[in-house]
Write an enzyme that holds these catalytic residues in place. Structure first.
Site, PDB file in Angstrom:
ATOM      1  CG  ASP A   1      -1.939  -1.156   1.181  1.00 42.89           C
ATOM      2  OD1 ASP A   1      -2.020  -1.869   0.163  1.00 42.89           O
ATOM      3  OD2 ASP A   1      -2.601  -1.381   2.212  1.00 42.89           O
TER       4      ASP A   1
ATOM      5  CB  THR B   1       0.442  -8.666   4.179  1.00 39.56           C
ATOM      6  OG1 THR B   1      -0.712  -7.943   3.704  1.00 39.56           O
ATOM      7  CG2 THR B   1       1.098  -9.392   3.028  1.00 39.56           C
TER       8      THR B   1
ATOM      9  CG  MET C   1      -4.134  -0.905  10.481  1.00 40.34           C
ATOM     10  SD  MET C   1      -4.807   0.689  10.036  1.00 40.34           S
ATOM     11  CE  MET C   1      -6.255   0.211   9.126  1.00 40.34           C
ATOM     12  CB  CYS C   2      -2.228  -3.252   4.948  1.00 35.29           C
ATOM     13  SG  CYS C   2      -3.928  -2.612   4.837  1.00 35.29           S
ATOM     14  CB  VAL C   3       2.796  -3.724   7.097  1.00 34.82           C
ATOM     15  CG1 VAL C   3       4.131  -4.419   7.338  1.00 34.82           C
ATOM     16  CG2 VAL C   3       2.943  -2.630   6.046  1.00 34.82           C
TER      17      VAL C   3
END
Length: 188
Positions: free
Chosen positions: A15, A125, A120-122
């Site tokens: 992102d 994943t 969050m996204c890091v």
């Protein structure tokens, strides 16, 4: 004395979209983060590694709403069989995307994760990659997030602290390294 870090076969860039790394709403120290990630991408390309750019499709009105300026990937992408963009709608880059199939199909077993947002996204994943049995390296200086504002339950929490806690919460299977510059890449 530090021990050499075994090379990664793939780089997952999470992102790195204009809404989060450019302008007044960028994460703290965004220029430093972009320098580190740009260097990681260049070294992954030079090493023949797979580079995967995850791109979040936020909901209507969000800074990363598809087809808005904030949604655009901020760093140049060289789309080839060794560099791809995968769009996602959830924090976890593996959730209902082709990321897992891509990595499996290429025989990738060791990957590095960088980008935004750390917690969050890091983190989501990286956690799924660990659960799937990948060796996961996360360079401390190549992921970032925002400060957590003060609330009735606590004072403000600086972004650097949030990022460090996100690393810690991933447990003892992830390889956290201090400097992205210490990571090497090899063909997957």
């Amino acid at each position: 004395m530090t021990h050499p870090v075994p090379p990664a076969q793939a780089l997952i860039v999470v992102d790195v979209q204009s809404a989060f790394v450019a302008g007044p709403e960028a994460v703290p120290e965004a220029p430093r983060l972009l320098d580190r990630i740009t260097d990681l991408i260049a070294r992954a390309r030079a090493g023949g590694s797979l580079v995967v750019h995850l791109q979040n499709d936020g909901p209507a009105g969000a800074p990363d709403e598809p087809k808005t300026p904030g949604w655009e990937l901020h760093l140049p992408v060289r789309e080839t069989h060794r560099e791809v963009v995968i769009r996602k709608t959830e924090d976890d880059g593996f959730h209902e995307t082709g990321l897992g199939d891509l990595l499996t199909g290429r025989g990738i077993r060791a990957l590095a994760v960088c980008g935004v947002m750390s917690e969050m996204c890091v983190s989501a994943t990286a956690r799924t990659a660990l659960e799937l049995g990948y060796r996961v390296v996360m360079p401390h200086d190549a992921h970032a997030t925002y400060d957590i504002p003060a609330a009735d339950i606590s004072d403000a929490v600086p972004a650097a602290m949030v990022s460090r806690v996100a690393e810690w919460a991933l447990g003892d299977e992830i390889e956290i390294i201090a400097r992205a510059a210490d990571l090497a890449f090899t063909a997957g």
